[in-house]
Design a protein around this motif. Structure first.
Motif, PDB file in Angstrom:
ATOM      1  N   LYS A   7     -21.892  17.710  -0.450  1.00  0.00           N
ATOM      2  CA  LYS A   7     -22.524  16.748  -1.344  1.00  0.00           C
ATOM      3  C   LYS A   7     -21.932  16.907  -2.732  1.00  0.00           C
ATOM      4  O   LYS A   7     -21.923  17.994  -3.291  1.00  0.00           O
ATOM      5  CB  LYS A   7     -24.035  16.996  -1.379  1.00  0.00           C
ATOM      6  CG  LYS A   7     -24.804  15.983  -2.130  1.00  0.00           C
ATOM      7  CD  LYS A   7     -25.814  15.355  -1.213  1.00  0.00           C
ATOM      8  CE  LYS A   7     -26.754  14.486  -2.023  1.00  0.00           C
ATOM      9  NZ  LYS A   7     -26.739  13.146  -1.580  1.00  0.00           N
ATOM     10  N   LEU A   8     -21.409  15.820  -3.267  1.00  0.00           N
ATOM     11  CA  LEU A   8     -20.840  15.856  -4.607  1.00  0.00           C
ATOM     12  C   LEU A   8     -21.954  15.882  -5.649  1.00  0.00           C
ATOM     13  O   LEU A   8     -22.995  15.246  -5.476  1.00  0.00           O
ATOM     14  CB  LEU A   8     -19.948  14.641  -4.842  1.00  0.00           C
ATOM     15  CG  LEU A   8     -18.724  14.506  -3.936  1.00  0.00           C
ATOM     16  CD1 LEU A   8     -18.010  13.195  -4.216  1.00  0.00           C
ATOM     17  CD2 LEU A   8     -17.781  15.670  -4.139  1.00  0.00           C
ATOM     18  N   THR A   9     -21.705  16.586  -6.730  1.00  0.00           N
ATOM     19  CA  THR A   9     -22.670  16.643  -7.818  1.00  0.00           C
ATOM     20  C   THR A   9     -21.928  16.501  -9.141  1.00  0.00           C
ATOM     21  O   THR A   9     -20.698  16.575  -9.201  1.00  0.00           O
ATOM     22  CB  THR A   9     -23.441  17.982  -7.821  1.00  0.00           C
ATOM     23  OG1 THR A   9     -22.501  19.051  -7.947  1.00  0.00           O
ATOM     24  CG2 THR A   9     -24.263  18.170  -6.557  1.00  0.00           C
ATOM     25  N   SER A  12     -18.163  14.838 -10.480  1.00  0.00           N
ATOM     26  CA  SER A  12     -17.526  14.416  -9.231  1.00  0.00           C
ATOM     27  C   SER A  12     -18.323  13.300  -8.567  1.00  0.00           C
ATOM     28  O   SER A  12     -17.758  12.328  -8.061  1.00  0.00           O
ATOM     29  CB  SER A  12     -17.390  15.589  -8.267  1.00  0.00           C
ATOM     30  OG  SER A  12     -16.542  16.566  -8.809  1.00  0.00           O
ATOM     31  N   HIS A  13     -19.650  13.447  -8.571  1.00  0.00           N
ATOM     32  CA  HIS A  13     -20.516  12.419  -8.002  1.00  0.00           C
ATOM     33  C   HIS A  13     -20.389  11.128  -8.798  1.00  0.00           C
ATOM     34  O   HIS A  13     -20.286  10.034  -8.235  1.00  0.00           O
ATOM     35  CB  HIS A  13     -21.970  12.885  -7.985  1.00  0.00           C
ATOM     36  CG  HIS A  13     -22.912  11.857  -7.454  1.00  0.00           C
ATOM     37  ND1 HIS A  13     -23.585  10.968  -8.269  1.00  0.00           N
ATOM     38  CD2 HIS A  13     -23.274  11.543  -6.186  1.00  0.00           C
ATOM     39  CE1 HIS A  13     -24.318  10.172  -7.532  1.00  0.00           C
ATOM     40  NE2 HIS A  13     -24.156  10.493  -6.265  1.00  0.00           N
ATOM     41  N   ALA A  17     -19.055   7.602  -7.307  1.00  0.00           N
ATOM     42  CA  ALA A  17     -19.907   6.411  -7.368  1.00  0.00           C
ATOM     43  C   ALA A  17     -19.199   5.281  -8.108  1.00  0.00           C
ATOM     44  O   ALA A  17     -19.272   4.113  -7.701  1.00  0.00           O
ATOM     45  CB  ALA A  17     -21.235   6.744  -8.042  1.00  0.00           C
TER      46      ALA A  17
END
Length: 126
Positions: A7-9, A12-13, A17
């Protein structure tokens, strides 16, 4: 056993997105209806500026058109999914597409009503 999904956070997220959003825009720009709505937005802003609309009125128009673009994107997504899972003609698929189309028309009418009111107000009452 399936590999774990990372899961990217953080940043990076955010970047991932943003990439998905750009991809959605690239897909949507292929739709003639969306291109017409973009033209409607541009002409509307020009008309509002020409009649001396206030900044608040320009912002309201922009928010309404962003909502129109979002509804158009959702309508296109509905059409894509229906065409993928139900390529044959079905009443359920037809209803889903018709409802999406109705949502788009409602937003176009909302934009149009605001524009007619605002432009009319400025032309009639300065």
């Amino acid at each position: 056993m399936k590999p774990a999904v990372t899961k990217l956070t953080g940043i990076s997220h955010f970047l991932a997105a943003a990439g998905y959003s750009i991809g959605g825009f690239r897909r949507l720009i292929k739709e003639a209806a969306f291109r017409q709505e973009l033209l409607f937005f541009a002409v509307s802003l020009i008309l509002l500026i020409a009649v001396g609309a206030a900044l608040a009125e320009l912002m309201i128009a922009t928010v309404l058109f962003l909502a129109l673009f979002a509804v158009e994107a959702l309508n296109t997504a509905i059409e894509e999914v229906i065409d993928r899972i139900s390529p044959e003609i079905s009443m359920v698929g037809k209803h889903a597409k018709d409802l999406g189309s109705f949502a788009v028309v409602c937003m176009i009418v909302a934009c149009g009503v605001f524009l007619v009111f605002t432009i009319g107000k400025h032309l009639l009452f300065g």
